[in-house]
Design a protein around this motif. Structure first.
Motif, PDB file in Angstrom:
ATOM      1  N   ARG A 151     -26.381   9.406  33.383  1.00  0.00           N
ATOM      2  CA  ARG A 151     -26.180   8.111  34.043  1.00  0.00           C
ATOM      3  C   ARG A 151     -24.694   7.767  34.103  1.00  0.00           C
ATOM      4  O   ARG A 151     -24.181   7.309  35.119  1.00  0.00           O
ATOM      5  N   TYR A 152     -24.032   7.978  32.961  1.00  0.00           N
ATOM      6  CA  TYR A 152     -22.603   7.686  32.924  1.00  0.00           C
ATOM      7  C   TYR A 152     -21.834   8.574  33.898  1.00  0.00           C
ATOM      8  O   TYR A 152     -20.958   8.110  34.643  1.00  0.00           O
ATOM      9  N   GLU A 203     -18.780  -2.415  32.829  1.00  0.00           N
ATOM     10  CA  GLU A 203     -18.305  -1.074  33.180  1.00  0.00           C
ATOM     11  C   GLU A 203     -17.984  -0.261  31.934  1.00  0.00           C
ATOM     12  O   GLU A 203     -17.256  -0.722  31.054  1.00  0.00           O
ATOM     13  N   LEU A 204     -18.520   0.959  31.885  1.00  0.00           N
ATOM     14  CA  LEU A 204     -18.332   1.826  30.726  1.00  0.00           C
ATOM     15  C   LEU A 204     -17.377   2.963  31.052  1.00  0.00           C
ATOM     16  O   LEU A 204     -17.466   3.579  32.116  1.00  0.00           O
ATOM     17  N   PHE A 205     -16.471   3.240  30.105  1.00  0.00           N
ATOM     18  CA  PHE A 205     -15.551   4.367  30.224  1.00  0.00           C
ATOM     19  C   PHE A 205     -15.662   5.173  28.942  1.00  0.00           C
ATOM     20  O   PHE A 205     -15.576   4.612  27.851  1.00  0.00           O
ATOM     21  N   TRP A 206     -15.841   6.468  29.071  1.00  0.00           N
ATOM     22  CA  TRP A 206     -16.024   7.319  27.886  1.00  0.00           C
ATOM     23  C   TRP A 206     -14.853   8.272  27.731  1.00  0.00           C
ATOM     24  O   TRP A 206     -14.492   8.977  28.675  1.00  0.00           O
ATOM     25  N   ASP A 211      -7.585   4.172  32.502  1.00  0.00           N
ATOM     26  CA  ASP A 211      -8.478   3.696  33.571  1.00  0.00           C
ATOM     27  C   ASP A 211      -9.170   2.398  33.162  1.00  0.00           C
ATOM     28  O   ASP A 211      -9.326   1.478  33.981  1.00  0.00           O
ATOM     29  N   PRO A 264     -28.397   9.558  28.986  1.00  0.00           N
ATOM     30  CA  PRO A 264     -27.277   8.601  28.982  1.00  0.00           C
ATOM     31  C   PRO A 264     -25.980   9.239  29.504  1.00  0.00           C
ATOM     32  O   PRO A 264     -25.199   8.596  30.208  1.00  0.00           O
ATOM     33  N   PHE A 275     -22.903   7.082  24.411  1.00  0.00           N
ATOM     34  CA  PHE A 275     -23.401   8.355  23.890  1.00  0.00           C
ATOM     35  C   PHE A 275     -22.303   9.133  23.189  1.00  0.00           C
ATOM     36  O   PHE A 275     -22.496  10.287  22.780  1.00  0.00           O
ATOM     37  N   ASP A 278      -9.982  15.914  33.904  1.00  0.00           N
ATOM     38  CA  ASP A 278      -8.945  15.088  33.264  1.00  0.00           C
ATOM     39  C   ASP A 278      -7.720  15.868  32.844  1.00  0.00           C
ATOM     40  O   ASP A 278      -6.680  15.284  32.583  1.00  0.00           O
ATOM     41  N   ARG A 279      -7.881  17.180  32.676  1.00  0.00           N
ATOM     42  CA  ARG A 279      -6.792  17.971  32.119  1.00  0.00           C
ATOM     43  C   ARG A 279      -5.977  18.721  33.173  1.00  0.00           C
ATOM     44  O   ARG A 279      -5.108  19.505  32.834  1.00  0.00           O
ATOM     45  N   GLY A 289     -25.782   2.108  26.524  1.00  0.00           N
ATOM     46  CA  GLY A 289     -25.665   3.412  27.170  1.00  0.00           C
ATOM     47  C   GLY A 289     -24.570   4.292  26.592  1.00  0.00           C
ATOM     48  O   GLY A 289     -24.261   5.336  27.148  1.00  0.00           O
ATOM     49  N   TYR A 326     -11.458  12.187  18.843  1.00  0.00           N
ATOM     50  CA  TYR A 326     -10.814  11.545  19.999  1.00  0.00           C
ATOM     51  C   TYR A 326     -10.690  10.034  19.809  1.00  0.00           C
ATOM     52  O   TYR A 326      -9.809   9.408  20.408  1.00  0.00           O
ATOM     53  N   LYS A 338     -10.994   6.501  43.170  1.00  0.00           N
ATOM     54  CA  LYS A 338      -9.604   6.512  42.720  1.00  0.00           C
ATOM     55  C   LYS A 338      -8.791   7.582  43.445  1.00  0.00           C
ATOM     56  O   LYS A 338      -7.630   7.361  43.796  1.00  0.00           O
ATOM     57  N   ASP A 343      -9.446  10.042  27.310  1.00  0.00           N
ATOM     58  CA  ASP A 343      -8.864  10.239  28.648  1.00  0.00           C
ATOM     59  C   ASP A 343      -8.992   9.023  29.537  1.00  0.00           C
ATOM     60  O   ASP A 343      -8.320   8.938  30.559  1.00  0.00           O
ATOM     61  N   ARG A 344      -9.947   8.148  29.227  1.00  0.00           N
ATOM     62  CA  ARG A 344     -10.225   7.035  30.124  1.00  0.00           C
ATOM     63  C   ARG A 344      -9.581   5.728  29.695  1.00  0.00           C
ATOM     64  O   ARG A 344      -9.829   4.684  30.305  1.00  0.00           O
ATOM     65  N   ARG A 396     -16.610   6.431  40.603  1.00  0.00           N
ATOM     66  CA  ARG A 396     -15.379   5.693  40.314  1.00  0.00           C
ATOM     67  C   ARG A 396     -14.157   6.571  40.540  1.00  0.00           C
ATOM     68  O   ARG A 396     -13.169   6.154  41.142  1.00  0.00           O
ATOM     69  N   TRP A 400      -8.880  -1.157  34.976  1.00  0.00           N
ATOM     70  CA  TRP A 400     -10.081  -1.874  35.450  1.00  0.00           C
ATOM     71  C   TRP A 400     -10.067  -3.323  34.967  1.00  0.00           C
ATOM     72  O   TRP A 400     -10.392  -4.257  35.714  1.00  0.00           O
TER      73      TRP A 400
END
Lengths: 218, 218
Positions: free
Chosen positions: A75-76, B192-195, B202, A72, B182, A198-199, B180, B27, A87, B198-199, A83, B206
């Motif tokens: 895939r992410y 759309e997934l953002f993990w 974004d 998982p 995790f 990201d940092r 999905g 987080y 950007k 930090d996101r 993406r 979106w």
């Protein structure tokens, strides 16, 4: 902020950020392509520190990229990478193999650190891996990238594979683990560690705000 | 951007972001404290989705927080968290126990989703865990937080522990894995997934750019 110490005429007195990266690392790609521009804008010097994630991951119990071990997450990551490349306006093509060995490229990059061409060489390798789907473990590919930079291919490959340079990369990788690095890209400003593409902005800001001694103290 | 579909007078036609979070997650703390302000500024509606990371991590082979399983990651995370809390102006105190069980808090939060007080309740729980070092697994602590919001403690705790609400949290956690997810926090805009904290920006961008249907399609 500490006052700038007296320094020789040639010394770079800008604050410094160490950029620890691995050529097989997807998020290192994003940072390698952006860091020189971002650092220039911030007035910060970049110290390029190629190293190998493999031994660092092995110490954590991973014998492969965590993006392969944990599907998982993988895939992410690929979706996130596409993406983010969009950007940042960076090219991206899903590599047909992941991860590719960054060993040879890292050895060559260490020579580039000594000679001052590490930044353009590293960007060329990253582009080959993540935008052109080329095999960066192949000496022919690395040779073409060196040639495109106007560098003597055979000389550089020989220097990269010399025993003392192999040892230097091993030492740099051991140093990474000693410093507490567990992934790439990582940024170091003085004793302060920042992990992840990201940092980058946070690390540069930390450097500008005086987290590091302009005179250097290594 | 898709045109807004016809909707009833009461429907919120703003774009939406789903905020998937776990009360034990460091987080998630940073995002829970920031998301309503950031979303309001962006003109985005927040759909709070408390879930449990434990079962998700177990499916990945982790029987504890990865920050405990991988000590270098854990050391870095605590430093990073303190640094980010400072940057955001959020209080932070190193919890004497990590992770604490977020089970009871998540069950109560699901009741809060139905009743409209999930946001202030979730912030109160997060603050208790990560700024006040209180035991959020303790019903007495959760009761005090509910009381401070002017809510009937016994009624809410009973509803939280009712069989159908327990099943609802289990279903929400299973849904997280199906989607999905995790880790936490995660943000979802349409498909759309953002993990990661930090996101957040974004994900909001979106949503604003039309990644989601304002009319909703769940």
């Amino acid at each position: 902020m500490p006052a700038a110490s007296p320094s020789s005429a040639n010394a770079d007195t800008r604050p410094r950020v160490e950029f620890w990266y691995e050529f097989a690392s997807t998020y290192s790609y994003l940072s390698a392509m952006r860091i020189e521009d971002a650092a220039r804008e911030a007035g910060v010097e970049v110290v390029w520190r190629p190293f190998l994630l493999g031994p660092v991951f092995l110490a954590l119990g991973w014998n492969d990229s965590p993006f392969n071990i944990y599907p998982p997450k993988g895939r992410y990551m690929w979706r996130d990478l596409a993406r983010l490349a969009g950007k940042y306006g960076l090219p991206f093509r899903l590599p047909s193999r992941f991860p590719r060995s960054g060993l040879l490229a890292a050895r060559v990059a260490l020579v580039g650190v000594e000679e001052g061409w590490v930044a353009p060489f590293s960007r060329a390798v990253m582009r080959a891996n993540f935008a052109e789907d080329r095999d960066i473990a192949d000496p022919v590919v690395i040779g073409e990238l060196l040639a495109a930079l106007g560098l003597p291919v055979d000389t550089m490959l020989a220097r990269a594979q010399a025993p003392e340079n192999k040892l230097a990369l091993r030492a740099q990788t051991e140093r990474a683990a000693e410093l507490g690095l567990f992934g790439a890209p990582s940024f170091r400003v003085g004793e302060e560690l920042f992990w992840g593409n990201d940092r980058l902005a946070d690390a540069l800001e930390w450097a500008v705000m005086g987290g590091t001694s302009p005179a250097g103290d290594e």
